[in-house]
Design an enzyme around this catalytic site. Structure first.
Site, mmCIF file in Angstrom:
data_model
loop_
_atom_site.group_PDB
_atom_site.id
_atom_site.type_symbol
_atom_site.label_atom_id
_atom_site.label_comp_id
_atom_site.label_asym_id
_atom_site.label_seq_id
_atom_site.Cartn_x
_atom_site.Cartn_y
_atom_site.Cartn_z
ATOM 1 N N GLY A 1 0.809 -1.206 0.000
ATOM 2 C CA GLY A 1 0.000 0.000 0.000
ATOM 3 C C GLY A 1 0.842 1.254 0.000
ATOM 4 O O GLY A 1 2.075 1.196 0.100
ATOM 5 N N GLY B 1 2.415 5.501 4.791
ATOM 6 C CA GLY B 1 1.617 6.109 5.847
ATOM 7 C C GLY B 1 0.269 5.485 6.097
ATOM 8 O O GLY B 1 -0.541 6.059 6.832
ATOM 9 N N THR B 2 -0.010 4.319 5.521
ATOM 10 C CA THR B 2 -1.331 3.711 5.687
ATOM 11 C C THR B 2 -1.400 2.743 6.862
ATOM 12 O O THR B 2 -2.472 2.214 7.152
ATOM 13 C CB THR B 2 -1.747 2.976 4.406
ATOM 14 O OG1 THR B 2 -0.690 2.102 3.994
ATOM 15 C CG2 THR B 2 -2.030 3.967 3.293
ATOM 16 N N GLY B 3 -0.287 2.480 7.535
ATOM 17 C CA GLY B 3 -0.331 1.656 8.740
ATOM 18 C C GLY B 3 0.140 0.232 8.566
ATOM 19 O O GLY B 3 -0.284 -0.650 9.316
ATOM 20 N N LYS B 4 1.029 -0.023 7.620
ATOM 21 C CA LYS B 4 1.503 -1.396 7.400
ATOM 22 C C LYS B 4 2.312 -1.897 8.602
ATOM 23 O O LYS B 4 2.112 -3.019 9.069
ATOM 24 C CB LYS B 4 2.338 -1.446 6.118
ATOM 25 C CG LYS B 4 1.548 -1.090 4.859
ATOM 26 C CD LYS B 4 2.381 -1.218 3.604
ATOM 27 C CE LYS B 4 3.397 -0.091 3.480
ATOM 28 N NZ LYS B 4 2.766 1.232 3.280
ATOM 29 N N THR B 5 3.222 -1.076 9.095
ATOM 30 C CA THR B 5 4.004 -1.466 10.272
ATOM 31 C C THR B 5 3.115 -1.594 11.497
ATOM 32 O O THR B 5 3.297 -2.503 12.320
ATOM 33 C CB THR B 5 5.115 -0.426 10.528
ATOM 34 O OG1 THR B 5 5.932 -0.299 9.363
ATOM 35 C CG2 THR B 5 5.984 -0.840 11.699
ATOM 36 N N HIS C 1 -9.155 34.904 -9.589
ATOM 37 C CA HIS C 1 -8.722 33.551 -9.960
ATOM 38 C C HIS C 1 -9.466 32.502 -9.126
ATOM 39 O O HIS C 1 -10.052 31.551 -9.680
ATOM 40 C CB HIS C 1 -7.208 33.417 -9.744
ATOM 41 C CG HIS C 1 -6.642 32.083 -10.122
ATOM 42 N ND1 HIS C 1 -5.937 31.883 -11.277
ATOM 43 C CD2 HIS C 1 -6.676 30.872 -9.492
ATOM 44 C CE1 HIS C 1 -5.566 30.614 -11.354
ATOM 45 N NE2 HIS C 1 -6.001 29.979 -10.266
ATOM 46 N N GLU C 2 -9.442 32.656 -7.801
ATOM 47 C CA GLU C 2 -10.099 31.673 -6.938
ATOM 48 C C GLU C 2 -11.614 31.720 -7.085
ATOM 49 O O GLU C 2 -12.277 30.680 -7.031
ATOM 50 C CB GLU C 2 -9.695 31.907 -5.473
ATOM 51 C CG GLU C 2 -8.214 31.740 -5.186
ATOM 52 C CD GLU C 2 -7.691 30.369 -5.575
ATOM 53 O OE1 GLU C 2 -8.474 29.407 -5.584
ATOM 54 O OE2 GLU C 2 -6.489 30.267 -5.900
ATOM 55 N N ASP D 1 -2.854 24.303 -11.868
ATOM 56 C CA ASP D 1 -4.155 23.928 -12.437
ATOM 57 C C ASP D 1 -3.976 23.290 -13.812
ATOM 58 O O ASP D 1 -4.616 22.283 -14.137
ATOM 59 C CB ASP D 1 -5.054 25.162 -12.552
ATOM 60 C CG ASP D 1 -5.288 25.840 -11.215
ATOM 61 O OD1 ASP D 1 -5.297 25.133 -10.197
ATOM 62 O OD2 ASP D 1 -5.455 27.075 -11.195
#
Length: 644
Positions: free
Chosen positions: A224, A227-231, A445-446, A522
């Site tokens: 994966g 930072g998804t939590g494998k460890t 712009h925003e 963009d």
């Protein structure tokens, strides 16, 4: 008993070290050093010696009757030189010649015992001490680098080890109960936890599996994004099963010394066999498990380590309860032999959490932080699509830091929403002051993004617009949040998203009649969507439903490479330009039709700098009450600033 064995082994290692050092130095001293000494004394012929006497160059002569050599000196002081020659046999006139030219001479039968002893001490003793000292220093430095600060010279079973721990695994052993982590601490990965439950059950109660003849999976590969939590999942398995946990990074196997990686693998599995049942966790296994090939860039040491790992995974008895878990975010680079059944039997995806998963992850991390009553974590979860568990933990921590910074004892909703902005776009730049014109351009712009996004039927609602510069380099941003998680994207949704991305540039062209570099990101994102539509999704009417590119490093956000001819690549570029331009024209048309709202919202945004989605929608939905007084828009869509 063990201490005596260690002392004996250290003594033997010391003797072996000294013996090898003496042998190496004697070899050098008998070949190199005598030659260097001889280079300082020039050897000449006997006739040349007589010529130098006749020319009165010789000042001193030493007649050695033991080996019939003559050593003589010419000059004096800094210009003194030493020569050596062999005495001509039966030359009875030599002494008379020396007397005639008034040369000092001496003749003796030397007693070489004392001189030889001193010569041996100088030539062999002192350099040998220096050599041993350098060797001891290098050995001690290697042992310190490998985590052993002891003064001994333990060579780990042989002199070839060059350091006590180079062949020893550096895996960290953690007792299962000491991990402090269980499945309750893992959120947003329910499928991965379910796959791991069976491994936990086998480690806790192996008899019921042995009774039916089932064997535990030898290995499981966690795949994966970072930072998804494998460890975390691997530690949770050890915590649930209550077994020892050996953790090591794949890069720690590969060393500068040949064969050390394979030795570390052997030592790791030896330790695991002694502590079975247990779990071995190899993080970033792609560092050692890359696909083997015959290219010039192949690494023999890494391949040797991989071969040893494959052998160990085949050789250990899985009924002992040794499970190998590994994590990677580059599964496409792994060797096929590593992935076959019998080694890594299971491949468990650990993907980015969905909306429900993000909320659960936030709740776990929020339990460690004091929160104001009524804080709604679902708002944060909705605002962070695509965030990993590590990102969400960082958001909670940033919110807590902000609360302390402002002197509060509890985290508020404002702290959380601001921390989302910090993680996504960076912190506010307090010292960045835009000119009035630049602030005007950013506001339009925003607003252009927001209006095009609000008008498109397939786009997410606008939740926030800001023109406050951020440390990421953004001068402002428009946040849109989906009400529900979206897993599929239709062609019309993709076209709408491209139109929204073109909204900022379209507003600049419409109002100011020129363009800035503010739309660079963009344009990049719009081009990426259009290219994916053509080469991956089969959404091009011209090129049809074919795959024309191959994605690389999917979990690391890698790019893609084209798998087509040059002629087709040119057609792809033309089709991408057409799709982006179509989105650009749609954005221009939408803003022309809502140009009064564009002015009204942009001016409101310029005054407040940050507005909510609710404020934006209230202005957009009400009747046109705003007349532009500072801009004149012609029918063709160009504009010029009015004179003040």
């Amino acid at each position: 008993m063990a201490n005596n064995d260690n002392k004996h082994r250290r003594s033997m290692s010391m003797l072996l070290y000294i013996a090898v050092a003496i042998f190496v130095y004697l070899l050098l001293s008998n070949t190199l050093l005598p030659g260097l000494l001889r280079q300082q004394i020039q050897t000449v012929s006997y006739s040349e010696f007589l010529n130098k006497i006749e020319s009165n160059e010789v000042t001193k002569v030493d007649l050695n009757t033991g080996n019939r050599n003559i050593r003589f000196t010419t000059g004096s002081g800094d210009s003194e030189k030493i020569f050596e020659t062999t005495q001509f046999p039966n030359d009875s006139t030599l002494v008379q010649t020396l007397r005639e030219h008034k040369v000092d001479f001496s003749a003796s039968i030397p007693d070489n015992s004392a001189n030889m002893l001193m010569y041996a001490l100088i030539q062999y003793g002192i350099p040998l001490i220096i050599f041993l000292g350098i060797g001891f220093f290098i050995n001690r430095s290697l042992k310190r680098a490998m985590g052993d600060d002891g003064p001994s010279m333990n060579f780990g079973g042989g002199f070839g080890g060059l350091g006590g721990n180079l062949g020893r695994s550096s895996a960290k052993e953690i007792k299962g109960e000491d991990t402090g982590i269980t499945f309750k601490d893992v959120a947003g990965q329910e499928e991965a936890k379910e796959s791991m439950q069976e491994i936990v059950s086998f480690l806790k109660t192996p008899d019921k599996y042995k009774e039916i003849g089932a064997r535990c999976p030898r290995g499981a590969l966690l795949v994966g994004p970072p930072g998804t939590g494998k460890t975390l999942i691997a530690k949770a398995v050890a915590g649930e099963a209550g077994v020892p946990f050996f953790q090591i990074a794949g890069s720690e196997f590969v060393e500068m010394f040949v064969g050390r990686g394979a030795a570390k693998v052997r030592d790791l599995f030896k330790q695991a066999n002694e502590k079975a049942p247990c779990i071995i966790f190899i993080d970033e296994i792609d560092a050692v498990g890359k696909r083997r090939d015959a290219s010039l860039n192949s690494n023999d040491e890494r391949e040797q380590t991989l071969n040893q790992l494959l052998s160990e995974m085949d050789g250990f008895d899985n009924h002992k309860g040794i499970v190998v878990l590994a994590a990677t975010n580059r599964p496409e680079t792994l060797d096929k032999a590593l992935l076959r059944p019998g080694r890594f039997d299971r491949r468990i995806p650990v993907e980015l959490p969905d909306l429900k998963g993000r909320e659960a992850v936030l709740q776990i991390h929020a339990n460690d932080v004091k929160m104001e009553p009524g804080v709604d974590l679902s708002i944060v979860a909705k605002s962070t699509p695509g965030a990993s568990g590590a990102d969400l933990a960082n958001i909670i921590n940033e919110a807590a830091l902000r609360a302390v910074r402002f002197g509060r004892r509890r985290v508020t909703t404002e702290d959380l929403t601001e921390s989302v902005d910090v993680v996504i776009a960076g912190a506010k730049k307090k010292n960045s002051v835009l000119s009035e014109h630049e602030k005007d351009v950013v506001a339009y712009h925003e607003t252009g993004h927001a209006i095009v996004g609000a008008i498109q039927k397939n786009d997410a609602p606008v939740t926030k617009i800001t023109i406050v510069p951020r440390t990421s380099g953004a001068l402002g941003f428009t946040m849109q949040v989906e009400d529900d998680e979206r897993y599929l994207m239709s062609k019309s949704q993709a076209m709408d998203e491209i139109a929204v991305l073109c909204g900022g540039r379209a507003a600049e062209e419409l109002i100011f009649g020129e363009m800035t570099n503010g739309a660079s990101n963009d344009i990049e994102r719009a081009t990426a969507i259009a290219r994916a539509m053509v080469t991956q999704y089969g959404m091009s009417d011209k090129l049809g439903m074919v795959t024309l590119s191959q994605q690389q490093s999917r979990y690391l956000g890698g790019g893609s490479s084209l798998t087509c001819s040059e002629a087709t690549a040119e057609e792809i570029d033309a089709e991408v330009r057409r799709i982006v331009e179509e989105g650009h024209q749609r954005a221009l048309q939408t803003l022309k039709e809502n140009r009064f709202k564009l002015h009204e919202i942009a001016h409101y945004l310029q005054k407040k700098e940050t507005i909510t989605g609710e404020e934006f929608m209230n202005i957009l939905k009400r009747e046109n009450t705003f007349a532009p007084v500072d801009k004149n828009i012609n029918d063709e869509g160009s504009s010029t600033p009015s004179e003040e």
